[in-house]
Write an enzyme that holds these catalytic residues in place. Structure first.
Site, PDB file in Angstrom:
ATOM      1  CD  GLN A  52     -42.687  -0.849 -83.887  1.00 27.94           C
ATOM      2  OE1 GLN A  52     -42.605  -1.008 -85.100  1.00 27.94           O
ATOM      3  NE2 GLN A  52     -42.722  -1.869 -83.054  1.00 27.94           N
ATOM      4  CG  ASN A  53     -37.481   3.291 -85.527  1.00 27.46           C
ATOM      5  OD1 ASN A  53     -37.593   2.128 -85.124  1.00 27.46           O
ATOM      6  ND2 ASN A  53     -37.540   3.610 -86.803  1.00 27.46           N
ATOM      7  CB  ILE A  54     -35.478   5.302 -79.249  1.00 29.29           C
ATOM      8  CG1 ILE A  54     -34.301   4.372 -79.593  1.00 29.29           C
ATOM      9  CG2 ILE A  54     -36.610   4.507 -78.603  1.00 29.29           C
ATOM     10  CD1 ILE A  54     -33.595   3.795 -78.378  1.00 29.29           C
ATOM     11  CG  HIS A  74     -40.871   1.625 -78.266  1.00 29.38           C
ATOM     12  ND1 HIS A  74     -40.592   0.792 -79.327  1.00 29.38           N
ATOM     13  CD2 HIS A  74     -41.964   1.099 -77.667  1.00 29.38           C
ATOM     14  CE1 HIS A  74     -41.489  -0.192 -79.360  1.00 29.38           C
ATOM     15  NE2 HIS A  74     -42.327  -0.031 -78.371  1.00 29.38           N
ATOM     16  CB  CYS A 133     -29.950  16.319 -57.277  1.00 30.14           C
ATOM     17  SG  CYS A 133     -30.429  14.826 -58.162  1.00 30.14           S
ATOM     18  CB  SER A 160     -41.518  -7.434 -88.702  1.00 30.13           C
ATOM     19  OG  SER A 160     -40.700  -7.048 -87.632  1.00 30.13           O
ATOM     20  CD  GLU A 176     -37.574 -10.819 -93.278  1.00 33.03           C
ATOM     21  OE1 GLU A 176     -38.138 -11.939 -93.315  1.00 33.03           O
ATOM     22  OE2 GLU A 176     -36.415 -10.612 -93.698  1.00 33.03           O
TER      23      GLU A 176
HETATM   24 ZN   LIG Z   1     -31.395  15.300 -60.193  1.00 31.50          ZN
END
Ligand SMILES: [Zn+2]
Length: 262
Positions: free
Chosen positions: A104-106, A122, A158, A197, A223
């Site tokens: 779940q970590n980015i 994620h 752009c 968790s 936990e």
């Molecule tokens: Zn662009």
């Protein structure tokens, strides 16, 4: 059962597995100094409402507020290093035990620790997309600029606004990653849940799919979680302490298996 016995049992289950996968969450990166940005205790919400700034609507309405919010988190991620739990999972993959890490970590820390097959539910901070021309870009430069100034990052092609490829509140998860993660859960005979968790969908759903398909679950989290009752092993301790112990024991057991085979 004693902690030692639980750790040993986790190692035995992993050493005997055919297709083990790991599922990691925010608790896996907190020993690296990265706060759980979804947690109200992270300190990241004192000046901002998460649903407001870190949602896709909020980003579109007020990108300045989004980048002002994410700036300290981006700085922490740039400075963070993988911790012993990340290296333990990379070692388990190298031993041929772990087939994938679902996270779940980015923060990219699994990749930086050497894990090869990482499914990032994620998204990640590694790339960004131009909101105008849809160009995908690596973000090394972008984060350095975001951390160094209050200017918004723009597309070099752009001039459109850049959005990091992380899943914001109100956005769908990347469908192909989610599908692959679900397949891995269903194929697995062991799921090692570490530092999650299991409160956020679909993380909560993946161990359930694994159990329904006959897998055993090993839970390592500070936990209690809603899946503890279904797990074969439950350890409520720091992943950065426990996972290296488990990985070392798996290595010993695999060595014995090798020595015993004809
Ligand atoms: Zn662009």
């Amino acid at each position: 059962m004693s902690l030692e016995a639980e750790t040993e049992r986790a190692a035995e289950i992993l050493a005997q597995s055919q297709h083990a996968v790991a599922l990691t969450g925010a608790g896996h990166s907190t020993p690296s100094g990265i706060p759980d940005f979804r947690s109200p205790n992270s300190g990241l919400w004192e000046q901002a409402d998460p649903m407001e700034v870190a949602s896709i609507d909020g980003f579109q309405r007020n990108p300045q507020a989004f980048y002002d919010w994410i700036r300290p988190l981006a700085k922490q991620m740039m400075e963070a290093q993988p911790n012993p739990a990340h290296y333990a999972l990379a070692d388990l993959e190298q031993m041929g035990v772990l087939k994938a890490v679902i996270t779940q970590n980015i923060d990219e820390l699994h990749y930086r620790a050497g894990s090869k097959r990482v499914l990032e539910l994620h998204g990640s901070v590694r790339t960004a997309t131009c909101t105008r021309c849809r160009e995908h870009l690596p973000t090394g430069e972008m984060w350095r600029a975001v951390v160094a100034s209050t200017q918004l990052p723009h597309c070099p092609r752009c001039g459109g606004l850049l959005k990091p490829d992380v899943v914001l509140f109100g956005e769908l998860l990347p469908a192909h990653v989610l599908e692959e993660a679900q397949q891995e859960a269903e194929r697995s005979d062991v799921m090692l849940v570490a530092g999650s968790s299991l409160e956020v969908y679909p993380a909560a759903d993946l161990p359930l799919r694994a159990v329904q398909a006959g897998a055993r679950v090993i839970m390592v989290n500070y936990e209690p979680t809603p899946m503890d009752a279904c797990a074969a092993v439950v350890i409520h301790k720091d992943v950065a302490v426990i996972l290296p112990q488990i990985a070392a024991q798996v290595k010993t057991l695999k060595g014995q298996q090798l020595a015993a085979s004809p």
